[in-house]
Design an enzyme around this catalytic site. Structure first.
Site, PDB file in Angstrom:
ATOM      1  N   PHE A  20       0.849  -1.198   0.000  1.00  0.00           N
ATOM      2  CA  PHE A  20       0.000   0.000   0.000  1.00  0.00           C
ATOM      3  C   PHE A  20       0.879   1.241   0.000  1.00  0.00           C
ATOM      4  O   PHE A  20       1.739   1.398   0.863  1.00  0.00           O
ATOM      5  CB  PHE A  20      -0.931   0.036   1.223  1.00  0.00           C
ATOM      6  CG  PHE A  20      -1.861   1.219   1.197  1.00  0.00           C
ATOM      7  CD1 PHE A  20      -3.054   1.160   0.475  1.00  0.00           C
ATOM      8  CD2 PHE A  20      -1.544   2.404   1.846  1.00  0.00           C
ATOM      9  CE1 PHE A  20      -3.905   2.265   0.415  1.00  0.00           C
ATOM     10  CE2 PHE A  20      -2.386   3.513   1.792  1.00  0.00           C
ATOM     11  CZ  PHE A  20      -3.565   3.434   1.075  1.00  0.00           C
ATOM     12  N   ASP A  45       9.137   2.536   1.444  1.00  0.00           N
ATOM     13  CA  ASP A  45       7.997   3.258   1.998  1.00  0.00           C
ATOM     14  C   ASP A  45       7.970   2.990   3.500  1.00  0.00           C
ATOM     15  O   ASP A  45       7.556   1.922   3.949  1.00  0.00           O
ATOM     16  CB  ASP A  45       6.708   2.773   1.318  1.00  0.00           C
ATOM     17  CG  ASP A  45       5.470   3.496   1.834  1.00  0.00           C
ATOM     18  OD1 ASP A  45       5.544   4.112   2.917  1.00  0.00           O
ATOM     19  OD2 ASP A  45       4.422   3.417   1.163  1.00  0.00           O
ATOM     20  N   LYS A  54       2.655   9.679   8.472  1.00  0.00           N
ATOM     21  CA  LYS A  54       1.961   9.185   9.678  1.00  0.00           C
ATOM     22  C   LYS A  54       2.559   9.721  10.981  1.00  0.00           C
ATOM     23  O   LYS A  54       2.272  10.852  11.341  1.00  0.00           O
ATOM     24  CB  LYS A  54       1.902   7.648   9.656  1.00  0.00           C
ATOM     25  CG  LYS A  54       0.998   7.142   8.521  1.00  0.00           C
ATOM     26  CD  LYS A  54       0.297   5.838   8.822  1.00  0.00           C
ATOM     27  CE  LYS A  54      -0.901   5.654   7.909  1.00  0.00           C
ATOM     28  NZ  LYS A  54      -0.619   4.968   6.654  1.00  0.00           N
TER      29      LYS A  54
HETATM   30  C1  LIG Z   1      -0.813   5.299   5.195  1.00  0.00           C
HETATM   31  C2  LIG Z   1       0.183   4.888   4.225  1.00  0.00           C
HETATM   32  C3  LIG Z   1       0.378   5.605   3.029  1.00  0.00           C
HETATM   33  C4  LIG Z   1      -0.491   6.772   2.635  1.00  0.00           C
HETATM   34  O1  LIG Z   1      -0.322   7.842   3.508  1.00  0.00           O
HETATM   35  P1  LIG Z   1      -1.377   9.064   3.485  1.00  0.00           P
HETATM   36  O2  LIG Z   1      -0.809  10.002   4.514  1.00  0.00           O
HETATM   37  O3  LIG Z   1      -2.690   8.487   3.822  1.00  0.00           O
HETATM   38  O4  LIG Z   1      -1.363   9.651   2.153  1.00  0.00           O
HETATM   39  C5  LIG Z   1       1.390   5.195   2.183  1.00  0.00           C
HETATM   40  N1  LIG Z   1       2.168   4.157   2.485  1.00  0.00           N
HETATM   41  C6  LIG Z   1       2.026   3.451   3.630  1.00  0.00           C
HETATM   42  C7  LIG Z   1       2.950   2.318   3.933  1.00  0.00           C
HETATM   43  C8  LIG Z   1       1.017   3.786   4.533  1.00  0.00           C
HETATM   44  O5  LIG Z   1       0.845   3.076   5.653  1.00  0.00           O
END
Ligand SMILES: *Cc1c(COP(=O)(O)O)cnc(C)c1O
Length: 403
Positions: free
Chosen positions: A137, A222, A251
């Site tokens: 994700f 990520d 986050k």
């Molecule tokens: C939450 C998340 C995102 C997206 O972040 P947003 O601040 O909602 O745009 C991308 N990558 C990972 C691994 C996430 O947990």
């Protein structure tokens, strides 16, 4: 205003979320309160965002002071706060430069653009392909969505932007096989968090790093959910000793304030020259003040050590819960304070989260069948004991519905 009066206004929102009919109005530490005054122990943690808990006085004070001093200057200029934060964040992450934005999605968009532009600047203009992972994700805007390896998020938004392939997570051979002369970058998470708290298998990240070193492909990690101490190290990839060419953070780094960042190594710094990328709000003084305050709190309160200690306690306690309720809990997953209970087939994680909420414990669902627990990094063992006893109370009440 009463909950009913407030909920009447929900017709003004688009229906993209599925909130239960409760309205949050206040938070304090690891607790959040709804409009009826009911208190919840918050192990959803705003989806792994509330790294220092709700309404931390130091964070609240710093934000208020900055708002009264300079909220926004734009990237037409430097600001004192952004410069201080850039230096602190790059140093603690062990990277050379940072690009600030406002969310995880934006940080991943920036990494995607970096991956392509890096080879463009080098004159290797055919190297535009990106390898991502199935079940990963990376966000919801069209670039990040193309990277996201979960078809349910793609539905109705075709065509995806071209040049992205998805391979099985944890399988180095799949990455090697998918790599061609046109591959620019590989993007993945150290733990597939939204995908169900799937920790990278031993040796996987090292093997990906070696493959990237051999082929010149950029490794983009990520760390939006795994970063900022969440797993018990500042970055999730530190567990494997792997250093990426760029990482994304968001986050937890703002403690609840919208803040994202892409950190890069000097070797790729030429990829985004003047004018190539930008953001109106990115790195504004208010967001950077929040980021600095959260970093201060992380260090002063030794929150990574707390994450290791309390996370280990919680994981062991969850394992004993899973053992005692093996009919409905299949497995405990995760690291640090990013933990999940995978439910047995026939036991609905959404229903489990709803039942826990009814008893005053907030959790969230990941990967469809996992109850995710991601409390603030300053959570105490006593609060975890409370969460465990609520789990023990609720699990026996869950109904089996054929899978
Ligand atoms: C939450 C998340 C995102 C997206 O972040 P947003 O601040 O909602 O745009 C991308 N990558 C990972 C691994 C996430 O947990």
């Amino acid at each position: 205003m009463s909950t009913a009066e407030l909920l009447a206004k929900s017709e003004s929102l688009i229906r993209n979320y599925r909130q239960p009919p409760l309205v949050m109005v206040r938070g304090a530490g690891r607790r959040i309160f709804d409009a009826e005054g009911k208190s919840y122990l918050d192990f959803a943690g705003g989806i792994a965002v509330l790294s220092v808990g709700h309404a931390h006085p130091k964070l609240a004070k710093r934000i208020a002071e900055q708002a009264a001093t300079l909220m926004h200057a734009s990237n037409l200029f430097y600001s004192d706060v952004a410069l201080q934060y850039a230096e602190r964040l790059t140093r603690i992450c062990g990277f050379d430069r940072v690009y600030f934005c406002n969310s995880g999605t934006e940080a991943n968009e920036a990494m995607f653009k970096l991956g392509r532009r890096y080879f463009y600047e080098k004159g290797e203009k055919n190297r535009t392909q990106v390898i991502s992972t199935i079940n990963g994700f990376h966000g919801r805007t069209l670039g990040a969505l193309a990277l996201t390896g979960q078809p349910k998020y793609h539905a109705g938004f075709a065509p995806m932007i071209p040049g992205v392939s998805h391979v099985e997570y944890g399988n180095i051979a799949a990455i090697v096989n998918a790599t061609t002369a046109d591959t620019a970058a590989i993007i993945l998470e150290p733990i597939q968090a939204e995908g169900g708290i799937i920790v990278a298998p031993e040796g996987y990240l090292q093997a990906v790093r070696e493959h990237c070193d051999k082929t010149g492909v950029l490794l983009l990690l990520d760390e939006v959910q795994t970063g900022f101490g969440r797993t018990g190290r500042f970055l999730g990839a530190e567990w494997s000793g792997v250093k990426a060419d760029a990482i994304s953070l968001a986050k937890g780094i703002g403690g609840g304030f919208p803040l994202g960042a892409m950190l890069i190594r000097e070797k790729v710094a030429a990829a985004l020259p003047t004018g190539s990328h930008g953001s109106t709000f990115g790195g504004n003084p208010l967001a950077c003040a929040a980021g600095l305050a959260v970093l201060d709190i992380l260090e002063e309160e030794d929150l990574i050590a707390n994450t290791v200690k309390v996370g280990a306690w919680l994981k062991e306690a969850l394992q004993s819960v899973a053992h005692d309720h093996a009919d409905c809990v299949a497995e405990v997953r995760g690291q640090g304070l990013l933990l999940g209970l995978r439910m047995q087939p026939g036991f609905d994680a959404v229903a489990a989260v709803a039942a826990l909420r009814g008893e005053g414990l907030l959790a969230s669902v990941a990967g469809g069948d996992v109850v995710r627990l991601a409390p603030a990094l300053n959570v105490t063992v006593a609060e975890c004991e409370e969460a465990i006893s609520l789990l023990r109370k609720v699990l026996p009440t869950l109904k089996f519905a054929s899978a």
